[in-house]
Write a protein that holds these residues in place. Structure first.
Motif, PDB file in Angstrom:
ATOM      1  N   SER A   1       0.828  -1.217   0.000  1.00 30.56           N
ATOM      2  CA  SER A   1       0.000   0.000   0.000  1.00 30.56           C
ATOM      3  C   SER A   1       0.862   1.266   0.000  1.00 30.56           C
ATOM      4  O   SER A   1       0.380   2.332  -0.371  1.00 30.56           O
ATOM      5  N   VAL A   2       2.117   1.157   0.395  1.00 33.15           N
ATOM      6  CA  VAL A   2       3.051   2.291   0.338  1.00 33.15           C
ATOM      7  C   VAL A   2       3.735   2.352  -1.031  1.00 33.15           C
ATOM      8  O   VAL A   2       3.887   3.434  -1.611  1.00 33.15           O
ATOM      9  N   ILE A   3       4.119   1.203  -1.562  1.00 31.80           N
ATOM     10  CA  ILE A   3       4.896   1.141  -2.798  1.00 31.80           C
ATOM     11  C   ILE A   3       4.039   1.400  -4.039  1.00 31.80           C
ATOM     12  O   ILE A   3       4.457   2.111  -4.955  1.00 31.80           O
ATOM     13  N   ARG A   4       2.846   0.836  -4.094  1.00 31.45           N
ATOM     14  CA  ARG A   4       1.995   0.977  -5.292  1.00 31.45           C
ATOM     15  C   ARG A   4       1.742   2.422  -5.708  1.00 31.45           C
ATOM     16  O   ARG A   4       1.857   2.754  -6.890  1.00 31.45           O
ATOM     17  N   PRO A   5       1.398   3.328  -4.784  1.00 39.51           N
ATOM     18  CA  PRO A   5       1.180   4.720  -5.201  1.00 39.51           C
ATOM     19  C   PRO A   5       2.434   5.393  -5.763  1.00 39.51           C
ATOM     20  O   PRO A   5       2.349   6.226  -6.670  1.00 39.51           O
ATOM     21  N   VAL A   6       3.587   5.034  -5.244  1.00 30.45           N
ATOM     22  CA  VAL A   6       4.839   5.598  -5.751  1.00 30.45           C
ATOM     23  C   VAL A   6       5.078   5.132  -7.186  1.00 30.45           C
ATOM     24  O   VAL A   6       5.422   5.930  -8.066  1.00 30.45           O
ATOM     25  N   LEU A   7       4.877   3.841  -7.426  1.00 36.95           N
ATOM     26  CA  LEU A   7       5.043   3.308  -8.773  1.00 36.95           C
ATOM     27  C   LEU A   7       4.074   3.979  -9.743  1.00 36.95           C
ATOM     28  O   LEU A   7       4.458   4.367 -10.853  1.00 36.95           O
ATOM     29  N   ALA A   8       2.830   4.138  -9.323  1.00 40.00           N
ATOM     30  CA  ALA A   8       1.821   4.768 -10.184  1.00 40.00           C
ATOM     31  C   ALA A   8       2.182   6.215 -10.490  1.00 40.00           C
ATOM     32  O   ALA A   8       2.041   6.671 -11.637  1.00 40.00           O
ATOM     33  N   GLU A   9       2.674   6.933  -9.487  1.00 40.93           N
ATOM     34  CA  GLU A   9       3.056   8.328  -9.700  1.00 40.93           C
ATOM     35  C   GLU A   9       4.242   8.445 -10.653  1.00 40.93           C
ATOM     36  O   GLU A   9       4.272   9.301 -11.536  1.00 40.93           O
ATOM     37  N   LEU A  10       5.226   7.573 -10.496  1.00 38.00           N
ATOM     38  CA  LEU A  10       6.384   7.576 -11.401  1.00 38.00           C
ATOM     39  C   LEU A  10       5.946   7.320 -12.836  1.00 38.00           C
ATOM     40  O   LEU A  10       6.363   8.021 -13.755  1.00 38.00           O
ATOM     41  N   ARG A  11       5.087   6.313 -13.024  1.00 36.70           N
ATOM     42  CA  ARG A  11       4.615   5.988 -14.378  1.00 36.70           C
ATOM     43  C   ARG A  11       3.833   7.145 -14.987  1.00 36.70           C
ATOM     44  O   ARG A  11       3.989   7.468 -16.158  1.00 36.70           O
ATOM     45  N   ARG A  12       2.961   7.746 -14.179  1.00 42.35           N
ATOM     46  CA  ARG A  12       2.082   8.808 -14.674  1.00 42.35           C
ATOM     47  C   ARG A  12       2.866  10.083 -14.986  1.00 42.35           C
ATOM     48  O   ARG A  12       2.695  10.688 -16.039  1.00 42.35           O
ATOM     49  N   LYS A  13       3.731  10.484 -14.073  1.00 48.36           N
ATOM     50  CA  LYS A  13       4.454  11.751 -14.237  1.00 48.36           C
ATOM     51  C   LYS A  13       5.505  11.722 -15.327  1.00 48.36           C
ATOM     52  O   LYS A  13       5.725  12.723 -16.008  1.00 48.36           O
ATOM     53  N   PHE A  14       6.178  10.590 -15.481  1.00 52.68           N
ATOM     54  CA  PHE A  14       7.342  10.539 -16.355  1.00 52.68           C
ATOM     55  C   PHE A  14       7.197   9.606 -17.550  1.00 52.68           C
ATOM     56  O   PHE A  14       8.112   9.499 -18.354  1.00 52.68           O
ATOM     57  N   THR A  15       6.098   8.907 -17.670  1.00 53.80           N
ATOM     58  CA  THR A  15       5.878   7.942 -18.743  1.00 53.80           C
ATOM     59  C   THR A  15       7.081   7.002 -18.875  1.00 53.80           C
ATOM     60  O   THR A  15       7.751   6.944 -19.904  1.00 53.80           O
ATOM     61  N   ILE A  16       7.340   6.296 -17.792  1.00 56.05           N
ATOM     62  CA  ILE A  16       8.457   5.359 -17.721  1.00 56.05           C
ATOM     63  C   ILE A  16       7.944   4.002 -17.277  1.00 56.05           C
ATOM     64  O   ILE A  16       6.796   3.870 -16.854  1.00 56.05           O
ATOM     65  N   SER A  17       8.781   3.006 -17.337  1.00 60.29           N
ATOM     66  CA  SER A  17       8.480   1.707 -16.758  1.00 60.29           C
ATOM     67  C   SER A  17       8.967   1.720 -15.320  1.00 60.29           C
ATOM     68  O   SER A  17      10.069   2.190 -15.033  1.00 60.29           O
ATOM     69  N   ALA A  18       8.134   1.211 -14.417  1.00 64.32           N
ATOM     70  CA  ALA A  18       8.500   1.167 -12.995  1.00 64.32           C
ATOM     71  C   ALA A  18       7.903  -0.083 -12.373  1.00 64.32           C
ATOM     72  O   ALA A  18       6.761  -0.442 -12.675  1.00 64.32           O
ATOM     73  N   ALA A  19       8.688  -0.738 -11.515  1.00 58.78           N
ATOM     74  CA  ALA A  19       8.209  -1.960 -10.862  1.00 58.78           C
ATOM     75  C   ALA A  19       8.941  -2.162  -9.543  1.00 58.78           C
ATOM     76  O   ALA A  19      10.061  -1.679  -9.355  1.00 58.78           O
ATOM     77  N   GLU A  20       8.299  -2.897  -8.649  1.00 56.19           N
ATOM     78  CA  GLU A  20       8.982  -3.345  -7.440  1.00 56.19           C
ATOM     79  C   GLU A  20       9.870  -4.506  -7.857  1.00 56.19           C
ATOM     80  O   GLU A  20       9.392  -5.489  -8.434  1.00 56.19           O
ATOM     81  N   THR A  21      11.168  -4.395  -7.606  1.00 55.24           N
ATOM     82  CA  THR A  21      12.118  -5.367  -8.152  1.00 55.24           C
ATOM     83  C   THR A  21      12.965  -6.091  -7.116  1.00 55.24           C
ATOM     84  O   THR A  21      13.678  -7.025  -7.459  1.00 55.24           O
ATOM     85  N   GLY A  22      12.920  -5.663  -5.874  1.00 47.26           N
ATOM     86  CA  GLY A  22      13.783  -6.300  -4.886  1.00 47.26           C
ATOM     87  C   GLY A  22      13.160  -6.340  -3.512  1.00 47.26           C
ATOM     88  O   GLY A  22      12.196  -5.634  -3.229  1.00 47.26           O
ATOM     89  N   ALA A  23      13.718  -7.196  -2.650  1.00 44.33           N
ATOM     90  CA  ALA A  23      13.269  -7.366  -1.261  1.00 44.33           C
ATOM     91  C   ALA A  23      11.772  -7.660  -1.208  1.00 44.33           C
ATOM     92  O   ALA A  23      11.065  -7.149  -0.343  1.00 44.33           O
ATOM     93  N   LEU A  24      11.309  -8.507  -2.106  1.00 38.57           N
ATOM     94  CA  LEU A  24       9.879  -8.778  -2.207  1.00 38.57           C
ATOM     95  C   LEU A  24       9.302  -9.468  -0.969  1.00 38.57           C
ATOM     96  O   LEU A  24       8.119  -9.315  -0.680  1.00 38.57           O
ATOM     97  N   ASP A  25      10.123 -10.203  -0.240  1.00 42.52           N
ATOM     98  CA  ASP A  25       9.621 -10.931   0.926  1.00 42.52           C
ATOM     99  C   ASP A  25       9.911 -10.218   2.253  1.00 42.52           C
ATOM    100  O   ASP A  25       9.602 -10.741   3.315  1.00 42.52           O
ATOM    101  N   LEU A  26      10.482  -9.017   2.208  1.00 40.65           N
ATOM    102  CA  LEU A  26      10.770  -8.243   3.420  1.00 40.65           C
ATOM    103  C   LEU A  26       9.771  -7.097   3.525  1.00 40.65           C
ATOM    104  O   LEU A  26       9.560  -6.377   2.555  1.00 40.65           O
TER     105      LEU A  26
END
Length: 98
Positions: free
Chosen positions: A23-48
Motif C-alpha cells: 500500500s506504500v509502494i503501489r502509489p509511488v510506482l503509479a506516480e512515477l509511471r504517470r508523471k514521467f511515462t516510464i516503466s516502474a516496478a517493485e524489483t527487490g526485497a519482495l519478501d521483506l
C-alpha cells in the motif's frame, strides 16, 4: 537510442506486513509511471516488509532527456516521507554500446 535505468533501495517506516508495504509502494510506482511515462516496478526485497527495491527504465533518442527524467524520478522518490532512500544505482547505455 539511449536507455537509462535506476534501482532504488528503500527502507520503509512504520510498516508491519507485506500488505502494508504494497500500500506504500503501489502509489509511488503509479506516480512515477504517470508523471514521467516510464516503466516502474517493485524489483527487490519482495519478501521483506520494511525494505523495498524499485526499478525504473526510460528509453529516448536523446541522452540529455534520459538523464533529466532519471534525475527528476530520483528527486521524487527521495522526497517521499514514508520511506528513506538508502541508495540509487544509475546506468546509461547507448544502443551502439557493445
Amino acid at each position: 537510442m539511449w536507455i537509462g535505468w535506476l534501482e532504488f533501495d528503500l527502507l520503509l517506516g512504520d510498516v508491519h506486513s507485506l500488505k502494508e508495504k504494497r500500500s506504500v509502494i503501489r502509489p509511488v510506482l503509479a506516480e512515477l509511471r504517470r508523471k514521467f511515462t516510464i516503466s516502474a516496478a517493485e524489483t527487490g526485497a519482495l519478501d521483506l516488509h520494511r525494505r523495498a527495491g524499485i526499478g525504473i527504465a526510460v528509453v529516448a533518442a536523446d541522452r540529455a532527456h534520459v538523464v533529466d527524467v532519471l534525475d527528476a524520478a530520483e528527486r521524487l522518490v527521495a522526497a517521499r516521507p514514508e520511506f528513506e532512500l538508502l541508495s540509487a544505482k544509475r546506468r546509461l547505455r547507448h544502443s551502439d554500446d557493445d
